[in-house]
Design an enzyme around this catalytic site. Structure first.
Site, PDB file in Angstrom:
ATOM      1  N   HIS A  30       1.965   2.763   4.588  1.00 16.54           N
ATOM      2  CA  HIS A  30       2.963   3.108   3.205  1.00 16.54           C
ATOM      3  C   HIS A  30       2.511   4.064   2.530  1.00 16.54           C
ATOM      4  CE1 HIS A  30       0.827   0.060   1.044  1.00 16.54           C
ATOM      5  NE2 HIS A  30       1.180   0.492  -0.071  1.00 16.54           N
TER       6      HIS A  30
ATOM      7  N   HIS B 180       1.765   4.942  -0.684  1.00 13.99           N
ATOM      8  CA  HIS B 180       0.980   4.692  -1.778  1.00 13.99           C
ATOM      9  C   HIS B 180      -0.362   5.313  -1.686  1.00 13.99           C
ATOM     10  CE1 HIS B 180       3.362   1.240  -3.773  1.00 13.99           C
ATOM     11  NE2 HIS B 180       3.791   2.375  -3.785  1.00 13.99           N
TER      12      HIS B 180
ATOM     13  N   ASP C 134      -3.396   4.795  -2.590  1.00  9.48           N
ATOM     14  CA  ASP C 134      -4.770   3.930  -2.204  1.00  9.48           C
ATOM     15  C   ASP C 134      -4.893   3.648  -0.609  1.00  9.48           C
ATOM     16  OD1 ASP C 134      -2.651   2.441  -2.752  1.00  9.48           O
ATOM     17  OD2 ASP C 134      -3.814   0.712  -3.086  1.00  9.48           O
ATOM     18  N   HIS C 135      -3.754   4.027  -0.105  1.00 10.14           N
ATOM     19  CA  HIS C 135      -3.579   3.908   1.431  1.00 10.14           C
ATOM     20  C   HIS C 135      -3.544   5.018   2.128  1.00 10.14           C
ATOM     21  CE1 HIS C 135      -2.826  -0.681   1.460  1.00 10.14           C
ATOM     22  NE2 HIS C 135      -2.515  -0.036   0.130  1.00 10.14           N
TER      23      HIS C 135
HETATM   24 ZN   LIG Z   1       0.905  -0.080  -2.029  1.00 12.63          ZN
END
Ligand SMILES: [Zn+2]
Length: 271
Positions: free
Chosen positions: A74, A76, A78-79
């Site tokens: 996804h 976000h 941090d990914h």
């Molecule tokens: Zn997330």
């Protein structure tokens, strides 16, 4: 958690150095591929951080493999932050369900497709709820890479306004129906003991939070902040902003169901 862990012959996890209240120990980056093939797909590259890149490249050398694809659960940061930079660095295709992640030249993944990569066939499992674009990846071993759909400790957040509680519950049931042998989470340790029980707990936990929300409204709470201060009293205050997002998302569900009524001043009451 150790920095690098081999979870099964086809899966190695590298922990990114970005721990926080929301990311737990940090983001888990997974290197996935058939051993001896000389190729892996990286799932959730995580933050664009030189130390993390160095750890991943060291792991690639240890596996004697090159990265042929960067898959992202996804959007976000941090990914997904490292997705495009690493895709460029490795000459690998970036694939996700959202153009913000893939960039204009990446590959948009479709729900239910079977993705042949690095000697494996991965099932692309739609898991919206935490975010609208969220995907999970099922491995031939039966393990499922679940991103932020399920965390290795605590529970996940249904974000607001993007997230969706009804979709989230459906996604939990969808992963449950796969009969996963293990859940490899975006944050926190792997869940290998009884994945179905973990998913049952998540479903029960959401229902419990909804009951608490309704009870708080019955007791006179009328705003999200008031509800959070009651329902999440036992949770550290640093997590209250995230709790407020899940609460807003749950209020939206209850309004859709006609059980809660919004008022013109932004507060709400039991219908
Ligand atoms: Zn997330």
């Amino acid at each position: 958690m150790p920095r690098t862990t081999q979870l099964e012959p086809q899966v190695t996890r590298v922990l990114a150095p970005n721990p926080s209240g929301m990311t737990l120990d940090g983001t888990n980056t997974y290197l996935v591929g058939e051993p001896g093939r000389g190729e892996v797909a990286i799932v959730d590259p995580g933050p664009d951080d030189v130390r993390h890149l160095a750890a991943v490249e060291e792991t690639l050398r240890a596996l004697d493999a090159r990265c042929v694809a960067v898959l992202v659960t996804h959007h976000h940061g941090d990914h997904a932050e490292a997705a495009e930079p690493w895709g460029t660095r490795f000459g690998a295709t970036v694939a996700a369900a959202d153009r913000r992640v893939t960039g204009p030249h990446g590959r948009l993944l479709e729900a239910g497709e079977k993705l042949a990569v690095a000697g494996l066939v991965l099932d692309v499992v739609p898991t919206p709820g935490h975010t609208a674009d969220h995907l999970a990846f099922r491995l031939p071993s039966g393990a499922v890479l679940v991103g932020d759909h399920v965390l290795g400790r605590g529970t996940s957040v249904v974000t607001h306004p993007e997230g969706d509680v009804v979709a989230y519950l459906e996604s939990l049931r969808r992963v449950h129906a796969l009969g996963p042998s293990a859940l490899y989470c975006g944050h926190g340790p792997e869940l290998t003991e009884d994945p179905a029980a973990v998913l049952d707990f998540y479903l029960a936990h959401r229902a419990w939070r909804e009951e608490q929300l309704l009870a708080a409204l019955a007791d006179g709470a009328g705003t999200v902040d008031q509800v959070v201060s009651v329902v999440y009293a036992a949770v550290p205050r640093t997590l209250w902003p995230a709790a407020a997002q899940s609460t807003r998302a749950t209020v939206d569900k209850l309004v859709d169901e006609g059980r809660v009524r919004p008022r013109p001043d932004g507060s709400f009451v039991l219908a």
